[in-house]
Write an enzyme that holds these catalytic residues in place. Structure first.
Site, PDB file in Angstrom:
ATOM      1  N   SER A   1       0.834  -1.199   0.000  1.00  0.00           N
ATOM      2  CA  SER A   1       0.000   0.000   0.000  1.00  0.00           C
ATOM      3  C   SER A   1       0.872   1.254   0.000  1.00  0.00           C
ATOM      4  O   SER A   1       1.605   1.496  -0.932  1.00  0.00           O
ATOM      5  CB  SER A   1      -0.960  -0.034   1.194  1.00  0.00           C
ATOM      6  OG  SER A   1      -1.882   1.027   1.131  1.00  0.00           O
TER       7      SER A   1
ATOM      8  N   ASP B   1      -0.015   7.493  -3.791  1.00  0.00           N
ATOM      9  CA  ASP B   1       0.756   6.621  -2.918  1.00  0.00           C
ATOM     10  C   ASP B   1       1.305   5.455  -3.733  1.00  0.00           C
ATOM     11  O   ASP B   1       1.167   5.411  -4.964  1.00  0.00           O
ATOM     12  CB  ASP B   1      -0.081   6.142  -1.726  1.00  0.00           C
ATOM     13  CG  ASP B   1      -1.131   5.120  -2.101  1.00  0.00           C
ATOM     14  OD1 ASP B   1      -1.534   5.075  -3.280  1.00  0.00           O
ATOM     15  OD2 ASP B   1      -1.568   4.359  -1.219  1.00  0.00           O
TER      16      ASP B   1
ATOM     17  N   ASP C   1       0.518   2.278  -4.225  1.00  0.00           N
ATOM     18  CA  ASP C   1      -0.336   1.407  -5.040  1.00  0.00           C
ATOM     19  C   ASP C   1      -1.461   2.153  -5.747  1.00  0.00           C
ATOM     20  O   ASP C   1      -2.293   1.533  -6.414  1.00  0.00           O
ATOM     21  CB  ASP C   1      -0.890   0.248  -4.209  1.00  0.00           C
ATOM     22  CG  ASP C   1      -1.880   0.683  -3.135  1.00  0.00           C
ATOM     23  OD1 ASP C   1      -1.749   1.810  -2.629  1.00  0.00           O
ATOM     24  OD2 ASP C   1      -2.779  -0.106  -2.790  1.00  0.00           O
TER      25      ASP C   1
ATOM     26  N   ASP D   1      -4.170   3.994  -4.754  1.00  0.00           N
ATOM     27  CA  ASP D   1      -5.555   4.201  -4.310  1.00  0.00           C
ATOM     28  C   ASP D   1      -5.711   5.455  -3.464  1.00  0.00           C
ATOM     29  O   ASP D   1      -6.833   5.875  -3.184  1.00  0.00           O
ATOM     30  CB  ASP D   1      -6.104   2.973  -3.568  1.00  0.00           C
ATOM     31  CG  ASP D   1      -5.251   2.549  -2.381  1.00  0.00           C
ATOM     32  OD1 ASP D   1      -4.206   3.191  -2.113  1.00  0.00           O
ATOM     33  OD2 ASP D   1      -5.620   1.554  -1.718  1.00  0.00           O
TER      34      ASP D   1
ATOM     35  N   GLU E   1     -11.293   9.599   3.675  1.00  0.00           N
ATOM     36  CA  GLU E   1     -10.470   9.307   4.845  1.00  0.00           C
ATOM     37  C   GLU E   1      -9.312  10.297   4.868  1.00  0.00           C
ATOM     38  O   GLU E   1      -8.780  10.674   3.807  1.00  0.00           O
ATOM     39  CB  GLU E   1      -9.946   7.868   4.749  1.00  0.00           C
ATOM     40  CG  GLU E   1      -9.505   7.285   6.065  1.00  0.00           C
ATOM     41  CD  GLU E   1      -9.101   5.823   5.941  1.00  0.00           C
ATOM     42  OE1 GLU E   1      -8.708   5.253   6.955  1.00  0.00           O
ATOM     43  OE2 GLU E   1      -9.180   5.254   4.838  1.00  0.00           O
TER      44      GLU E   1
ATOM     45  N   HIS F   1      -7.820   8.530   0.958  1.00  0.00           N
ATOM     46  CA  HIS F   1      -8.740   7.671   0.216  1.00  0.00           C
ATOM     47  C   HIS F   1     -10.026   8.454  -0.087  1.00  0.00           C
ATOM     48  O   HIS F   1     -10.611   9.058   0.819  1.00  0.00           O
ATOM     49  CB  HIS F   1      -9.121   6.437   1.041  1.00  0.00           C
ATOM     50  CG  HIS F   1      -8.028   5.425   1.178  1.00  0.00           C
ATOM     51  ND1 HIS F   1      -7.641   4.595   0.158  1.00  0.00           N
ATOM     52  CD2 HIS F   1      -7.251   5.096   2.239  1.00  0.00           C
ATOM     53  CE1 HIS F   1      -6.673   3.802   0.569  1.00  0.00           C
ATOM     54  NE2 HIS F   1      -6.411   4.085   1.826  1.00  0.00           N
TER      55      HIS F   1
END
Length: 362
Positions: free
Chosen positions: A48, A183, A185, A187, A265, A269
């Site tokens: 992540s 970031d 990965d 997402d 978030e 996110h």
């Protein structure tokens, strides 16, 4: 990653599962694939937002993330030895052409593009991000092109503002309309405004709320670390504010269960109803579209949101055996102050609030 992935696939096939190998791709494209291929679930091998010394699995069952109750159910299956056995199949599928096409349908090319600096941190969105932003008509300066899993240019967590200094400087030098940081990965996304200021994710969420709820009130999910500006923005737009404990799995499950229009978030996110999941690239394309349509700067939009005082996360090591005792002691010390135990302790003080919680990822 290749070694973990090899053994993961072997284990799934031994349990009788038919496996589709998607190759290397950003996590949002993995979510897209699970839906498009109508799979029962999926696993992506990724650390992540964490540095290259770490790795792990992100798992989903259908559209839902794996929750604590799922893990306990699996644990019970392990203890009872009731896993299936068999010989599942293995096939390969390139989902990226379809993912690209879906993004182009959402965001067709426009002649009124913005000037953007993109920081993919040499992660999974380093090629798709600049490519699809340019395909939407934007003028893109690619700060850290190419894949490099050692992340030589910065830590892959964009939620830490100190990791974005190169992006901030590039926005000023290029006189860009916006900076975009993904970031590892892909997402998560964090934005830098035209004045080189890192935009907090809650302020980015407020911009999305005002756009999405305009004339069509709907539920919005946000995490417990958010300040009052998020709740106030939802209520001002006639929506239903749904506070949830921090953590991707908790936010996503609440977002899906309540058919929310948006979820956000603090870590960066952003979830959208039209997707059913979070996608850093989609969020970046949507933010650029909003700026293009309102024809004002990101700094002006940000300055139109009430400013709250909030510290970054302060993280302290605490032995597992002492964490619950520490929280219980703090609860006693809180006395008569109102508090929420949704996620650790959130204590409502006279002029603000204090949140003390266990980290989900560290």
């Amino acid at each position: 990653t290749p070694l973990l992935k090899e053994h993961l696939i072997e284990g799934l096939r031994v349990a009788g599962a038919d496996v589709t190998d998607l190759g290397m791709l950003p996590t949002p494209a993995f979510y897209y694939a699970v839906t498009q291929l109508q799979c029962g679930g999926g696993v992506t091998v990724t650390a992540s937002h964490n540095p290259y010394q770490y790795n792990g699995f992100k798992l989903i069952f259908g559209k839902h993330p794996v929750g604590a109750e799922d893990i306990q159910q699996i644990r019970g299956m392990v203890e009872k030895g009731i896993f299936s056995t068999g010989k599942g199949t293995l096939s390969n599928y390139d989902i990226l052409p379809s993912y690209r096409q879906s993004m182009r349908k959402f965001f067709p090319k426009s002649s009124q593009g913005l000037s953007l600096v993109v920081d993919g941190c040499n992660g999974a969105m380093s090629e798709l991000g600049p490519e699809l932003l340019a395909a939407a008509g934007h003028r893109v300066y690619d700060l850290f092109p190419g894949f490099d899993g050692t992340f030589p240019n910065r830590d892959p967590n964009p939620a830490v503002s100190s990791n974005l200094k190169a992006l901030q400087q590039a926005v000023l030098v290029k006189k860009a309309d916006m900076g975009i940081a993904f970031d590892g990965d892909g997402d998560r996304v964090v934005f830098v405004d035209n004045l080189g200021r890192v935009l907090s994710s809650e302020r980015s969420l407020v911009i999305f709320i005002r756009e999405y709820l305009m004339g069509k009130p709907a539920p919005v999910v946000y995490d417990i670390k958010s300040s009052s500006v998020v709740k106030d923005a939802v209520l001002a737009s006639g929506g239903e504010s749904l506070q949830e404990r921090s953590g991707h799995a908790f936010i996503k499950r609440r977002f899906l269960d309540h058919k929310a229009a948006l979820a956000g978030e603090i870590s960066g996110h952003f979830f959208f109803a039209e997707l059913g999941y979070d996608d850093g690239l989609y969020a970046a394309l949507r933010m650029a579209e909003i700026l293009r349509n309102v024809q004002t700067s990101l700094s002006d939009l940000a300055d139109g949101i009430p400013q709250t005082l909030i510290t970054p996360d302060l993280r302290f090591f605490c032995p597992y055996s002492e964490r619950d005792t520490l929280l219980k002691d703090l609860e006693t010390k809180a006395g008569a102050f109102p508090l929420s135990k949704m996620d650790g302790l959130r204590i409502e003080l006279a002029g603000g609030w204090l949140l003390v919680r266990k980290s989900v990822t560290e």
